[in-house]
Scaffold this motif. Structure first.
Motif, PDB file in Angstrom:
ATOM      1  N   HIS A  93     -30.907 -31.814  14.637  1.00  0.00           N
ATOM      2  CA  HIS A  93     -32.332 -31.725  14.976  1.00  0.00           C
ATOM      3  C   HIS A  93     -32.777 -30.277  15.159  1.00  0.00           C
ATOM      4  CE1 HIS A  93     -30.618 -31.516  19.039  1.00  0.00           C
ATOM      5  NE2 HIS A  93     -31.804 -31.150  19.498  1.00  0.00           N
ATOM      6  N   ILE A  94     -31.888 -29.415  15.638  1.00  0.00           N
ATOM      7  CA  ILE A  94     -32.230 -28.002  15.777  1.00  0.00           C
ATOM      8  C   ILE A  94     -32.294 -27.339  14.404  1.00  0.00           C
ATOM      9  CG2 ILE A  94     -31.484 -25.759  16.697  1.00  0.00           C
ATOM     10  CD1 ILE A  94     -32.539 -27.593  18.849  1.00  0.00           C
ATOM     11  N   ARG A  95     -31.390 -27.721  13.519  1.00  0.00           N
ATOM     12  CA  ARG A  95     -31.409 -27.196  12.150  1.00  0.00           C
ATOM     13  C   ARG A  95     -32.723 -27.545  11.453  1.00  0.00           C
ATOM     14  NH1 ARG A  95     -26.263 -28.722  11.409  1.00  0.00           N
ATOM     15  NH2 ARG A  95     -26.858 -30.529  10.174  1.00  0.00           N
ATOM     16  N   GLU A  96     -33.150 -28.798  11.648  1.00  0.00           N
ATOM     17  CA  GLU A  96     -34.403 -29.243  11.030  1.00  0.00           C
ATOM     18  C   GLU A  96     -35.595 -28.505  11.647  1.00  0.00           C
ATOM     19  OE1 GLU A  96     -35.052 -30.740   8.496  1.00  0.00           O
ATOM     20  OE2 GLU A  96     -36.862 -31.970   8.616  1.00  0.00           O
ATOM     21  N   ALA A  97     -35.575 -28.354  12.958  1.00  0.00           N
ATOM     22  CA  ALA A  97     -36.655 -27.627  13.633  1.00  0.00           C
ATOM     23  C   ALA A  97     -36.714 -26.178  13.164  1.00  0.00           C
ATOM     24  CB  ALA A  97     -36.460 -27.680  15.150  1.00  0.00           C
ATOM     25  N   ASP A  98     -35.563 -25.558  12.995  1.00  0.00           N
ATOM     26  CA  ASP A  98     -35.496 -24.177  12.534  1.00  0.00           C
ATOM     27  C   ASP A  98     -36.122 -24.043  11.145  1.00  0.00           C
ATOM     28  OD1 ASP A  98     -34.368 -21.387  12.833  1.00  0.00           O
ATOM     29  OD2 ASP A  98     -33.297 -22.015  11.025  1.00  0.00           O
ATOM     30  N   ARG A  99     -35.842 -25.009  10.286  1.00  0.00           N
ATOM     31  CA  ARG A  99     -36.405 -24.981   8.929  1.00  0.00           C
ATOM     32  C   ARG A  99     -37.929 -25.059   8.961  1.00  0.00           C
ATOM     33  NH1 ARG A  99     -38.493 -28.331   5.409  1.00  0.00           N
ATOM     34  NH2 ARG A  99     -38.219 -30.168   6.759  1.00  0.00           N
ATOM     35  N   VAL A 100     -38.458 -25.983   9.777  1.00  0.00           N
ATOM     36  CA  VAL A 100     -39.912 -26.149   9.863  1.00  0.00           C
ATOM     37  C   VAL A 100     -40.564 -24.922  10.494  1.00  0.00           C
ATOM     38  CG1 VAL A 100     -41.773 -27.559  10.799  1.00  0.00           C
ATOM     39  CG2 VAL A 100     -39.687 -28.663   9.996  1.00  0.00           C
ATOM     40  N   LEU A 101     -39.977 -24.427  11.574  1.00  0.00           N
ATOM     41  CA  LEU A 101     -40.533 -23.257  12.264  1.00  0.00           C
ATOM     42  C   LEU A 101     -40.608 -22.040  11.348  1.00  0.00           C
ATOM     43  CD1 LEU A 101     -38.736 -23.635  15.713  1.00  0.00           C
ATOM     44  CD2 LEU A 101     -41.220 -23.672  15.357  1.00  0.00           C
ATOM     45  N   ARG A 102     -39.582 -21.830  10.550  1.00  0.00           N
ATOM     46  CA  ARG A 102     -39.535 -20.660   9.673  1.00  0.00           C
ATOM     47  C   ARG A 102     -40.553 -20.729   8.527  1.00  0.00           C
ATOM     48  NH1 ARG A 102     -35.547 -16.910   9.892  1.00  0.00           N
ATOM     49  NH2 ARG A 102     -34.026 -17.163  11.574  1.00  0.00           N
ATOM     50  N   SER A 103     -41.088 -21.924   8.280  1.00  0.00           N
ATOM     51  CA  SER A 103     -42.104 -22.040   7.233  1.00  0.00           C
ATOM     52  C   SER A 103     -43.509 -21.697   7.736  1.00  0.00           C
ATOM     53  CB  SER A 103     -42.094 -23.450   6.636  1.00  0.00           C
ATOM     54  OG  SER A 103     -42.491 -24.405   7.606  1.00  0.00           O
TER      55      SER A 103
ATOM     56  N   ARG B 174     -48.968 -25.441  19.804  1.00  0.00           N
ATOM     57  CA  ARG B 174     -47.913 -26.433  20.067  1.00  0.00           C
ATOM     58  C   ARG B 174     -46.618 -26.033  19.367  1.00  0.00           C
ATOM     59  NH1 ARG B 174     -52.297 -30.489  19.123  1.00  0.00           N
ATOM     60  NH2 ARG B 174     -53.005 -31.152  21.175  1.00  0.00           N
ATOM     61  N   ILE B 175     -46.730 -25.454  18.186  1.00  0.00           N
ATOM     62  CA  ILE B 175     -45.532 -24.987  17.474  1.00  0.00           C
ATOM     63  C   ILE B 175     -44.820 -23.926  18.306  1.00  0.00           C
ATOM     64  CG2 ILE B 175     -44.790 -23.594  15.494  1.00  0.00           C
ATOM     65  CD1 ILE B 175     -46.804 -25.201  13.789  1.00  0.00           C
ATOM     66  N   TYR B 176     -45.588 -23.020  18.896  1.00  0.00           N
ATOM     67  CA  TYR B 176     -44.972 -21.994  19.741  1.00  0.00           C
ATOM     68  C   TYR B 176     -44.354 -22.589  20.998  1.00  0.00           C
ATOM     69  CZ  TYR B 176     -45.581 -17.455  17.612  1.00  0.00           C
ATOM     70  OH  TYR B 176     -45.429 -16.362  16.812  1.00  0.00           O
ATOM     71  N   LEU B 177     -45.035 -23.574  21.588  1.00  0.00           N
ATOM     72  CA  LEU B 177     -44.483 -24.230  22.776  1.00  0.00           C
ATOM     73  C   LEU B 177     -43.151 -24.911  22.449  1.00  0.00           C
ATOM     74  CD1 LEU B 177     -47.655 -25.904  24.364  1.00  0.00           C
ATOM     75  CD2 LEU B 177     -46.331 -24.014  25.322  1.00  0.00           C
ATOM     76  N   MET B 178     -43.102 -25.568  21.295  1.00  0.00           N
ATOM     77  CA  MET B 178     -41.860 -26.259  20.906  1.00  0.00           C
ATOM     78  C   MET B 178     -40.754 -25.261  20.561  1.00  0.00           C
ATOM     79  SD  MET B 178     -43.156 -29.671  18.865  1.00  0.00           S
ATOM     80  CE  MET B 178     -44.516 -28.961  17.936  1.00  0.00           C
ATOM     81  N   LYS B 179     -41.127 -24.181  19.911  1.00  0.00           N
ATOM     82  CA  LYS B 179     -40.150 -23.127  19.605  1.00  0.00           C
ATOM     83  C   LYS B 179     -39.546 -22.573  20.895  1.00  0.00           C
ATOM     84  CE  LYS B 179     -39.918 -18.467  17.553  1.00  0.00           C
ATOM     85  NZ  LYS B 179     -39.547 -17.745  18.772  1.00  0.00           N
ATOM     86  N   GLU B 180     -40.414 -22.277  21.861  1.00  0.00           N
ATOM     87  CA  GLU B 180     -39.963 -21.736  23.143  1.00  0.00           C
ATOM     88  C   GLU B 180     -39.059 -22.727  23.862  1.00  0.00           C
ATOM     89  OE1 GLU B 180     -42.869 -21.297  26.460  1.00  0.00           O
ATOM     90  OE2 GLU B 180     -42.352 -19.167  26.316  1.00  0.00           O
TER      91      GLU B 180
END
Length: 221
Positions: free
Chosen positions: A14-24, A51-57
């Motif tokens: 799930h972190i790998r997937e989140a990293d992929r989305v965040l980097r886009s 919200r993207i920044y909140l989730m990244k943090e």
């Protein structure tokens, strides 16, 4: 968008997937232009970019971090999951996938209070059973003057009479229709009107009573 996950973190799917989305995400903010909650509240944290920044943090923060709070959950809760933001994103950010990951993580890190958990459990049990929901709705409408103010304002008036549905079996062309869980109680005339329109076009509607629950309410809660 730059991320700072450790190698250990990236071993988790799930972190790998989140990293992929965040980097886009390029942080352009085009998404805020079509976000209903941002348009209404005007708070950066109530728009997709915020919200993207909140989730990244949150995902980058260690367990027990004071950066992850009930306020973080509030802003994620306010998202309608309409995905309108994705229609205006020039980078093709799959926001809904990140939101699913973020919501699961915030539930784990910041458990809800017992009253909130009880309310959500009641909604899961009440809304997905049409007959139960209709009975409770009629009860609430009958005793509306006695219902507390905040809840009374949320009780809709009695629905418009649905009228008679045409026989859906008399046409060669037929369509299946899902009645839904709350629509038969809140707006029975919607499907009935649809049946009458299609009947004039030579198409019969066949309700699928055994369809069961699609899982949307449980998933979004």
């Amino acid at each position: 968008m730059q991320t700072h996950f450790t190698e250990e973190d990236l071993k988790k799917p799930h972190i790998r997937e989140a990293d992929r989305v965040l980097r886009s995400c390029v942080h352009c903010g085009f998404c805020n232009a079509t976000c209903p909650t941002y348009q209404l509240l005007g708070d950066e944290r109530d728009g997709p970019r915020g919200r993207i920044y909140l989730m990244k943090e949150m995902l980058e923060a260690p367990e027990g971090s004071d950066k992850v709070t009930e306020e973080t959950r509030l802003h994620l809760d306010r998202c309608l999951t309409c995905r309108n933001c994705e229609t205006t994103c020039p980078s093709g950010v799959e926001y809904h996938k990140l939101l699913d990951i973020g919501r699961a993580e915030i539930e784990r890190r910041v458990p809800r209070r017992p009253a909130e958990r009880a309310q959500r459990y009641a909604l899961r049990k009440m809304l997905v059973e049409p007959k139960r929901f209709q009975a409770l709705l009629r009860l609430g409408q009958t005793f509306r003057p006695l219902v507390p103010g905040a809840l009374r304002d949320k009780l809709p008036p009695a629905p418009i009479d649905a009228g008679k549905r045409p026989d859906g079996q008399r046409h060669a062309r037929r369509m299946l229709i899902l009645e839904g869980c709350v629509q038969p109680g809140l707006s029975p005339n919607t499907n009935a009107a649809t049946a009458r329109v299609l009947d004039r076009l030579g198409i019969g509607l066949t309700p699928v009573a055994e369809a069961g629950c699609c899982g949307a309410i449980d998933f979004h809660l």
